[in-house]
Design a protein around this motif. Structure first.
Motif, PDB file in Angstrom:
ATOM      1  N   LYS A 156       0.825  -1.207   0.000  1.00 18.65           N
ATOM      2  CA  LYS A 156       0.000   0.000   0.000  1.00 18.65           C
ATOM      3  C   LYS A 156       0.862   1.261   0.000  1.00 18.65           C
ATOM      4  O   LYS A 156       0.581   2.232  -0.711  1.00 18.65           O
TER       5      LYS A 156
ATOM      6  N   HIS B 298      -3.148  -1.154  -4.826  1.00 19.36           N
ATOM      7  CA  HIS B 298      -4.341  -1.570  -4.104  1.00 19.36           C
ATOM      8  C   HIS B 298      -4.098  -2.977  -3.581  1.00 19.36           C
ATOM      9  O   HIS B 298      -3.556  -3.825  -4.296  1.00 19.36           O
TER      10      HIS B 298
ATOM     11  N   LYS C 172      -8.866  -1.058  -7.679  1.00 23.81           N
ATOM     12  CA  LYS C 172      -9.491  -1.481  -6.426  1.00 23.81           C
ATOM     13  C   LYS C 172      -9.807  -2.968  -6.486  1.00 23.81           C
ATOM     14  O   LYS C 172     -10.332  -3.457  -7.483  1.00 23.81           O
TER      15      LYS C 172
ATOM     16  N   ALA D  45      -3.652   4.494  -4.472  1.00 26.50           N
ATOM     17  CA  ALA D  45      -4.010   3.718  -3.285  1.00 26.50           C
ATOM     18  C   ALA D  45      -3.209   4.119  -2.050  1.00 26.50           C
ATOM     19  O   ALA D  45      -3.648   3.871  -0.929  1.00 26.50           O
TER      20      ALA D  45
ATOM     21  N   ASP E  43      -5.226   5.906   0.332  1.00 24.15           N
ATOM     22  CA  ASP E  43      -6.427   5.231   0.819  1.00 24.15           C
ATOM     23  C   ASP E  43      -6.270   4.774   2.264  1.00 24.15           C
ATOM     24  O   ASP E  43      -5.178   4.751   2.826  1.00 24.15           O
TER      25      ASP E  43
ATOM     26  N   THR F 272      -8.029  -1.843   0.840  1.00 19.39           N
ATOM     27  CA  THR F 272      -7.907  -0.399   0.749  1.00 19.39           C
ATOM     28  C   THR F 272      -9.235   0.202   0.325  1.00 19.39           C
ATOM     29  O   THR F 272     -10.018  -0.421  -0.390  1.00 19.39           O
TER      30      THR F 272
END
Length: 570
Positions: free
Chosen positions: A31, A36, A62, A198, A201, A376
């Motif tokens: 991450k 992701h 995602k 990401a 996230d 995430t």
């Protein structure tokens, strides 16, 4: 889903070998490097031994679903590969100690890289360092910055003794050196990480998303008795209790837990309980008490296979109808089922809002797959109104169960005004005093049940994913959200759509219109009897064309749903 970058890693070994710690480190570093990530762990119900596994997926888009495909397999002991024979193929890279790799994979048709991890652990002087050796190995194979790797390691072991940290720093270095040898020998070449957004996230599991959603919904009291897989929510509330001034009580049993939660609402708190199906069974009488006293209460049920103890560490969606019909007598309720961590947060917020506003039990149905999956997600949306208390100040003429044109009786709490706040589990009049008068009974029953129509008016609409002019409709609820959507993306079909429900009772009024629009409808759920299709049939009269059901304790895979889509007429 972008097919160009989608990589899966499976770690397999015994309970007690530190696979969960390794999972935590791997998802964090991927991450941080912009990918992701998603992970799901399988547990056996034992503290040591058996076989546990973790699947970690890395993607440029995602990702939130389980897949059967294994790109990289790492065994942690000699029994680690036995149950994966149907998922390991000649595209799978296998890395591990020679003694951990089954002989059949050494015939030359598989990509096998042997590293002497048992010798490494002897040299390090620790039999518990295998997971950190593998962390170092993977970090180098995926070309991660060594400084970031060691920073993560220091953070993970900051509360341990310095000697423990020193051993693990040595172990990660051994893993990095082993990876350098593999790279220099050009034995394998793992894909470089493709940057995405990401790294901005949130990364967490389903349990924490429900906890944070509860906090955002104003929860200030939780009483529960630990029961897997719902215990993680209780543990997380304990973690945040000091920062957010939340009372966390481990009750002696589930009966006590729900009664304490109802008492908290009576006194002006905002309470929830978390449990599993077996614990919820003990709460059924308390649920009816909430119905009779028109008390708000939020109940989280983490589903696992039953009946009885069933499979304590596996997943299932088997408690839907139990949640719908639990309790004696008739009273309104609302049932939610989040599909991912974003919904886990928003749904739990909303559960507190609905419970408080309409003075009803709000049940959140999740499952082991949802609660233990890590993924995430973008920043959560916070709604201030969802933490608002619908409490009035009482006067001398206050009546707790007053019949009004708005259906909802004014809810006061003791000490907030001059009136008496009288509640009773027996049938009661407007003042809350016991009554056996048949007219009073009918009036109070009508008032309670009239909330059902109000709940329908405020029901969450199901989410349609795919073309508006669909021919085929896949229908799901709860944690099957992303495996269906990923399968649809991979299919490249423009005639298939997905209808997902995160509120499963009462149903939104548009439900039947979505269903009637399809030429072929398929319900997908993790139980034997297709409980959601029964609920839909009860509410709408609609019957599904096909049912795709799974109840072996495992979640649906993307590949399984892809087969369903391929079977649909062109």
């Amino acid at each position: 889903m972008n097919k160009a970058y989608n990589f899966s890693i499976v770690l397999s070994g015994e309970a007690g070998q530190g696979i969960q710690m390794l999972e935590h480190l791997i998802v964090q570093i991927f991450k941080k490097n912009g990918a992701h990530v998603y992970s799901y762990s399988e547990f056996m119900s034992r503290i040591r031994g058996g076989n546990n596994s973790t699947e970690i997926r890395i993607s440029s888009n995602k990702v939130g679903a389980f897949v059967e495909k294994i790109d990289l397999f790492i065994p942690f002991n000699s029994n680690a590969m036995d149950r994966f024979s149907d998922r390991i193929d000649d595209n799978t890279i296998i890395i591990g100690d020679s003694s951990f790799i089954n002989q059949k994979y050494k015939n030359g048709s598989y990509t096998v890289v042997e590293i002497p991890v048992l010798e490494m652990m002897k040299e390090i002087g620790s039999t518990k360092s295998l997971n950190i050796i593998v962390f170092g190995l993977l970090s180098k194979l995926f070309r991660f910055n060594e400084i970031i790797v060691k920073e993560l390691l220091v953070s993970a072991f900051q509360n341990y003794k310095p000697a423990v940290l020193d051993i693990n720093v040595t172990a990660v270095t051994f893993g990095i050196r082993a990876a350098e040898d593999i790279i220099n020998a050009k034995k394998i070449n793992l894909p470089s990480i493709e940057m995405s957004d990401a790294n901005n996230d949130i990364l967490m599991d389903g349990s924490e998303s429900i906890t944070l959603g509860g906090i955002a919904g104003g929860c200030n009291f939780i009483s529960s008795y630990p029961m897997s897989p719902g215990t993680g929510v209780l543990v997380n509330f304990a973690k945040y209790s000091k920062d957010f001034r939340i009372i966390v009580e481990q009750a002696e049993d589930e009966i006590c837990a729900i009664n304490m939660a109802i008492a908290s609402w009576y006194a002006g708190g905002r309470a929830m309980v978390t449990t599993s199906g077996g614990g919820f069974a003990l709460m059924a009488e308390g649920l009816s008490l909430a119905g009779a006293t028109e008390s708000p209460v939020v109940i989280h049920v983490g589903q696992r296979p039953g009946p009885a103890t069933g499979l304590p560490t596996k997943t299932e969606q088997g408690d839907l109808l139990f949640s719908l019909f639990a309790g004696h007598g008739e009273f309104p309720r609302v049932i939610f089922a989040p599909g991912d961590i974003s919904q886990g947060f928003s749904i739990t917020q909303r559960a507190f809002y609905i419970a408080d506003k309409y003075q009803v039990p709000a049940i959140i149905l999740s499952d082991q797959f949802f609660l233990d999956s890590v993924q995430t997600a973008p920043d959560f949306n916070f709604y201030d109104d969802f933490a608002h208390n619908h409490i009035v100040e009482s006067d001398e003429s206050y009546k707790r169960y007053k019949i009004t044109d708005k259906v909802i009786s004014p809810r006061a709490i003791p000490g907030n005004g001059k009136g008496i706040v009288c509640v009773d589990s027996d049938e009661h009049d407007e003042g809350g005093y016991i009554s056996e008068n048949d007219i009073v009974r009918v009036d109070q029953s009508n008032k309670r049940m009239s909330k059902h129509d109000l709940l329908i008016d405020e029901a969450l609409a199901p989410e349609l994913y795919g073309p508006d002019d669909y021919k085929h409709l896949l229908v799901s609820w709860g944690s099957n959200l992303h495996c269906i959507r990923e399968a649809i993306n991979l299919s490249d079909r423009n005639d298939v759509a997905h209808l997902h429900f995160s509120q499963i009772y009462p149903l939104h009024r548009e439900t039947i219109n979505f269903l009637n629009k399809s030429e072929t409808s398929v319900i997908i759920e993790n139980n034997y009897t297709s409980q959601f299709s029964m609920l839909i049939q009860i509410q709408t009269g609609y019957t599904f064309d096909h049912k795709q059901l799974k109840y072996n304790g495992m979640p649906f895979s993307v590949e399984e749903i892809s087969k369903v889509i391929k079977s649909l007429p062109g």
